[in-house]
Design a protein around this motif. Structure first.
Motif, mmCIF file in Angstrom:
data_model
loop_
_atom_site.group_PDB
_atom_site.id
_atom_site.type_symbol
_atom_site.label_atom_id
_atom_site.label_comp_id
_atom_site.label_asym_id
_atom_site.label_seq_id
_atom_site.Cartn_x
_atom_site.Cartn_y
_atom_site.Cartn_z
ATOM 1 N N PHE A 132 0.815 -1.222 0.000
ATOM 2 C CA PHE A 132 0.000 0.000 0.000
ATOM 3 C C PHE A 132 0.851 1.275 0.000
ATOM 4 O O PHE A 132 0.606 2.202 -0.771
ATOM 5 C CB PHE A 132 -0.910 -0.029 1.226
ATOM 6 C CG PHE A 132 -1.942 1.057 1.246
ATOM 7 C CD1 PHE A 132 -2.987 1.062 0.339
ATOM 8 C CD2 PHE A 132 -1.885 2.082 2.183
ATOM 9 C CE1 PHE A 132 -3.960 2.056 0.367
ATOM 10 C CE2 PHE A 132 -2.842 3.080 2.211
ATOM 11 C CZ PHE A 132 -3.883 3.071 1.299
ATOM 12 N N HIS A 133 1.861 1.340 0.852
ATOM 13 C CA HIS A 133 2.672 2.558 0.936
ATOM 14 C C HIS A 133 3.594 2.709 -0.267
ATOM 15 O O HIS A 133 3.828 3.813 -0.764
ATOM 16 C CB HIS A 133 3.490 2.567 2.236
ATOM 17 C CG HIS A 133 2.651 2.894 3.442
ATOM 18 N ND1 HIS A 133 2.899 2.353 4.676
ATOM 19 C CD2 HIS A 133 1.566 3.691 3.592
ATOM 20 C CE1 HIS A 133 1.993 2.818 5.534
ATOM 21 N NE2 HIS A 133 1.183 3.625 4.895
ATOM 22 N N ARG A 134 4.144 1.578 -0.709
ATOM 23 C CA ARG A 134 5.014 1.631 -1.891
ATOM 24 C C ARG A 134 4.230 2.104 -3.108
ATOM 25 O O ARG A 134 4.644 2.993 -3.840
ATOM 26 C CB ARG A 134 5.531 0.239 -2.239
ATOM 27 C CG ARG A 134 6.420 -0.338 -1.226
ATOM 28 C CD ARG A 134 6.984 -1.650 -1.687
ATOM 29 N NE ARG A 134 8.115 -1.928 -0.812
ATOM 30 C CZ ARG A 134 9.063 -2.780 -1.072
ATOM 31 N NH1 ARG A 134 9.052 -3.479 -2.173
ATOM 32 N NH2 ARG A 134 10.063 -2.961 -0.233
ATOM 33 N N ARG A 135 3.074 1.459 -3.309
ATOM 34 C CA ARG A 135 2.273 1.785 -4.488
ATOM 35 C C ARG A 135 1.865 3.261 -4.450
ATOM 36 O O ARG A 135 1.874 3.945 -5.460
ATOM 37 C CB ARG A 135 1.026 0.894 -4.498
ATOM 38 C CG ARG A 135 0.357 0.779 -5.858
ATOM 39 C CD ARG A 135 -0.897 -0.078 -5.769
ATOM 40 N NE ARG A 135 -0.680 -1.395 -5.229
ATOM 41 C CZ ARG A 135 -0.192 -2.437 -5.916
ATOM 42 N NH1 ARG A 135 0.120 -2.289 -7.186
ATOM 43 N NH2 ARG A 135 -0.024 -3.602 -5.345
ATOM 44 N N TRP A 185 4.866 5.366 -5.440
ATOM 45 C CA TRP A 185 5.118 5.125 -6.869
ATOM 46 C C TRP A 185 4.095 5.892 -7.705
ATOM 47 O O TRP A 185 4.448 6.609 -8.639
ATOM 48 C CB TRP A 185 5.055 3.616 -7.143
ATOM 49 C CG TRP A 185 5.124 3.264 -8.591
ATOM 50 C CD1 TRP A 185 4.097 3.235 -9.489
ATOM 51 C CD2 TRP A 185 6.305 2.912 -9.336
ATOM 52 N NE1 TRP A 185 4.544 2.876 -10.730
ATOM 53 C CE2 TRP A 185 5.894 2.671 -10.675
ATOM 54 C CE3 TRP A 185 7.649 2.770 -8.989
ATOM 55 C CZ2 TRP A 185 6.803 2.285 -11.665
ATOM 56 C CZ3 TRP A 185 8.546 2.392 -9.985
ATOM 57 C CH2 TRP A 185 8.129 2.161 -11.301
ATOM 58 N N GLN A 186 2.810 5.729 -7.351
ATOM 59 C CA GLN A 186 1.755 6.365 -8.151
ATOM 60 C C GLN A 186 1.863 7.881 -8.087
ATOM 61 O O GLN A 186 1.709 8.561 -9.091
ATOM 62 C CB GLN A 186 0.372 5.909 -7.668
ATOM 63 C CG GLN A 186 0.055 4.496 -8.139
ATOM 64 C CD GLN A 186 -1.286 3.969 -7.640
ATOM 65 O OE1 GLN A 186 -1.848 4.502 -6.695
ATOM 66 N NE2 GLN A 186 -1.769 2.903 -8.254
ATOM 67 N N ALA A 187 2.151 8.405 -6.893
ATOM 68 C CA ALA A 187 2.229 9.867 -6.767
ATOM 69 C C ALA A 187 3.369 10.410 -7.629
ATOM 70 O O ALA A 187 3.184 11.357 -8.403
ATOM 71 C CB ALA A 187 2.423 10.261 -5.302
ATOM 72 N N ILE A 188 4.531 9.791 -7.512
ATOM 73 C CA ILE A 188 5.699 10.354 -8.212
ATOM 74 C C ILE A 188 5.599 10.128 -9.720
ATOM 75 O O ILE A 188 5.852 11.040 -10.503
ATOM 76 C CB ILE A 188 7.011 9.776 -7.623
ATOM 77 C CG1 ILE A 188 7.169 10.268 -6.185
ATOM 78 C CG2 ILE A 188 8.212 10.172 -8.481
ATOM 79 C CD1 ILE A 188 8.395 9.772 -5.458
#
Ligand code: HDD
Length: 700
Positions: free
Chosen positions: A269-272, A275-278
């Motif tokens: 959840f935190h990785r995704r 990743w999605q934000a950047i």
């Protein structure tokens, strides 16, 4: 590596630069080669004697491929094994030149490259993101004067006061050695045994049981350098400093029941999220804040500024914001950068210095030592992610994987060969330690000034809103209920009696513990005069918009095109993102005939993945979905987690199926009657949760 001409290969594969073999030049596909550069003709079949015969030892390509695969893993970090990193930059917005001679703090507007790694502490590399744990917030700044690492956490204090206790603390927190569980959690006897035997842990334990330990996103959490450091100015004057990272999008956490479910629905959840934000251009940003103070403040402060279990309330020393950290690029390769990055508290630059905090001093030994083990030798500083971006030069040589070695004859100093360029700098820009006077007997003794273990824990508790206090109580009850030894539960409650009697009684009630234990022996009376500090609460420091948050929209084939478009537009207008959740991910159209792509199938996109939800089924769709258990959970969870829920008329069927009949609803369940209601709904979502709903549920 020598360049060899090979007619069938693209020149880009021959550069000999590490990490480029997967790239293509000018759109050409590179030819696969062995590590020695030999073109491979068949990568799918081993060399054998006839189609049914034995494999041949001669098959060097097979052996090289398997050999390398067998050695792919390096030891994971002993703590903070699971992490996720990103590149970015630090930009100075307010000069600190008056108090610090570091180059990075001298010129407003100048940008310094940065790499940041966020992590959990206790879990192994493959554990889930949303566990109850401290988050690491490690920042490497590639300054023009060398690398400066600020290796912090998202909590401003620590569990122990002296680094010699760190192995015990970590052993107790991680899996028990006989059974190797539980994974990535502190809800077990060993952890609570250790912390209840170490009263100094009480303050940090309160933070760990607060919602700080279940952040909604790395983007919405604070970072802290924890220790008191020194800034040194051009005249050699020292000013004490505590470092803070303040997220531009405000603070936000999830609720515990949600956290448990997120770990099942999306362990990344935190990785995704990062990743999605950047990758979508929504670069997360933090302000760098400093609390500056002098000896006079330190002498008058109720606690020792060298004690890492204490913080300095922002009401006493305000945080001055001096720059911003922006993360704008994901690593090209996770292993090369995020896994191999080596942070070290002893990496500092001229203008910054340590203090005698005994935890910091021990850390200065541990990081370099562990990295030598983890990265296979003393030359890990040659790995590109760890190498400084400023010129560097010394006579250290050889060792495993040495990539930078002195050229020519001179590999010592002083020498007659490379002077004047090769020696240390005696001028002002070389690093010099702050010349603090020291004297005293050699002792193994904790300073008396470190003896108050409860006053700031109490201050932390009374700084929380009632909702947050209830979450803390519930977290203690949850964790201690997993502790099998009644004496450990009682011992922990004996500490909480000093923090807040109401908290202790609530926890005891939740544990079925009666009568209350005696309060633990306290070395110092609790300072009850310390008032609340608003900066310590998450809810008092939330955002004032829905920016950066995510709306999940349930749609079915034929969804009202105007309403859907209005909702998406309103969300995008404030910088939020939307995801569609549908019975199937493809084959959908809206009422205007436009093809829609859903990001989630209904059973893969539970509401715990979203900050707010909207239900826009057609009547036929609602009739179908009301029989679906995951649909009912979607709504029931969103309601239980105090989220805002928007819905159209057809969704009445779904709300009823989830037990939300009109009378059972509250002002957080909002009917979208016309497209213009969409913007109003998104505005309401800025509050993130309807906490009154949770308070009402608690009253029941
Ligand atoms: Fe530590 C890793 C933060 C106390 C020993 N620590 C590590 C990381 C962070 C912190 C963020 C992960 C870095 C990365 O992403 O690679 N540690 C802290 C903070 C502490 C703290 C904020 C208290 C204020 N640590 C601490 C102590 C010791 C260590 C007292 C040992 C005496 N920490 C380590 C380590 C690690 C580490 C064993 C594991 C992997 C690594 O260093 O590179 O050396």
């Amino acid at each position: 590596m020598t360049k060899t001409a090979h007619p069938s290969r693209s020149p880009a594969t021959h550069t000999g630069k590490g990490g480029e073999t997967h790239q293509t030049a000018g759109g050409e596909t590179p030819v696969m080669t062995t590590q020695q550069g030999l073109a491979i003709s068949d990568d799918q079949n081993t060399l054998r004697v006839g189609p049914g015969g034995p494999a041949l030892l001669e098959d060097f390509h097979f052996r090289e491929k398997i050999f390398h695969f067998d050695h792919e893993r390096i030891p994971e970090r002993v703590v903070h094994a699971r992490g996720y990193g990103a590149h970015g930059y630090f930009e100075l917005t307010d000069s600190l030149a008056d108090v610090c001679r570091a180059d990075i703090f001298g010129r407003v507007g100048e940008r310094t490259p940065a790499f940041v790694r966020f992590s959990t502490v206790a879990g192994n590399k493959g554990s889930a993101d949303m566990v109850r744990d401290v988050r690491g917030f490690a920042v490497k700044l590639y300054t023009q004067q060398g690398n400066w690492d600020l290796v912090g956490n998202n909590i401003p204090v620590f569990f122990i006061q002296d680094a010699i206790k760190f192995p015990d603390f970590v052993h107790a927190a991680k899996q028990a050695p006989d059974r190797d569980f539980p994974q990535a959690q502190t809800a077990h006897d060993n952890f609570w045994d250790f912390v209840s035997l170490s009263p100094e842990a009480t303050h940090m334990v309160c933070w760990a049981m607060s919602d700080r330990a279940i952040p909604r996103s790395f983007r919405f959490m604070e970072g802290f350098g924890v220790h008191t450091f020194r800034l040194i100015n051009a005249e050699g004057r020292s000013t004490y400093v505590k470092f803070h990272w303040k997220p531009r999008l405000g603070l936000q956490s999830v609720v515990w029941n949600e956290a448990l479910k997120i770990n099942g629905a999306d362990p990344d959840f935190h990785r995704r999220d990062l990743w999605q934000a950047i990758t979508s251009g929504n670069f997360p940003e933090w302000d760098l804040g400093v609390q500056l103070f002098d000896d006079e403040f330190a002498d008058g402060f109720a606690f020792d500024i060298l004690d890492p279990t204490k913080l300095i309330p922002e009401e006493l020393v305000p945080v001055r914001r001096v720059g911003r950290l922006v993360l704008d690029r994901m690593p090209d390769n996770f292993f090369a950068e995020t896994e191999q990055v080596a942070f070290c508290t002893q990496n500092i630059i001229p203008g910054i210095d340590f203090t005698n905090d005994p935890l910091l001093q021990g850390r200065n030994f541990s990081y370099l030592d562990t990295q030598t083990e983890r990265l296979g030798g003393p030359n890990f500083t040659h790995i590109p992610i760890n190498a400084p971006k400023c010129p560097f030069h010394n006579f250290q040589q050889d060792g495993h994987m040495a990539m930078h070695n002195p050229r020519g004859r001179a590999n010592y100093e002083p020498n007659s060969w490379s002077q004047p360029a090769g020696g240390p700098r005696e001028s002002t820009d070389g690093y010099r330690s702050f010349a603090q006077e020291q004297s005293g007997p050699k002792l193994r003794q904790r300073s008396e000034s470190f003896a108050d273990h409860y006053s700031q824990a109490r201050q932390f508790f009374i700084s929380q809103t009632p909702v947050e206090q209830a979450h803390m109580r519930d977290a203690f009850v949850f964790e201690l209920s997993k502790v099998e030894t009644p004496a450990i539960r009682a011992r922990m409650v004996s500490h909480l009696l000093h923090v807040d009697p109401g908290l202790a009684e609530g926890v005891a009630r939740g544990l079925g513990l009666s009568p209350l234990p005696q309060p633990a022996a306290a070395a110092r009376p609790v300072l009850t005069g310390l008032g609340p500090s608003a900066a310590l609460s998450i809810l008092k420091n939330g955002p004032d918009s829905f920016e950066g948050r995510r709306l999940g929209i349930i749609v079915t084939d034929g969804v009202d095109a105007t309403l859907l478009a209005a909702l998406r537009k309103a969300a995008e207008a404030v910088g939020a993102t939307t995801e569609l959740i549908a019975p199937t991910v493809a084959g959908l159209h809206d009422s205007a005939g436009n093809e829609l792509v859903a990001q989630q199938k209904i059973n893969g996109g539970p509401s715990v993945l979203y900050d707010a939800v909207a239900l826009l089924p057609t009547v036929e769709g609602a009739n179908l979905l009301r029989h679906e258990a995951t649909m009912r959970d979607f709504i029931a969870d969103a309601y239980a987690h105090a989220k805002f829920i928007a819905h159209n008329d057809a969704a009445e069927l779904l709300l009823a199926a989830a037990g939300l009949h009109p009378k059972a609803r509250d002002e957080g369940v909002i009917a979208l009657e016309k497209p213009k209601d969409a913007a109003e709904f998104i505005q309401t979502c800025a509050a993130l949760r309807l906490w009154a709903r949770e308070t009402r549920a608690q009253a029941v």
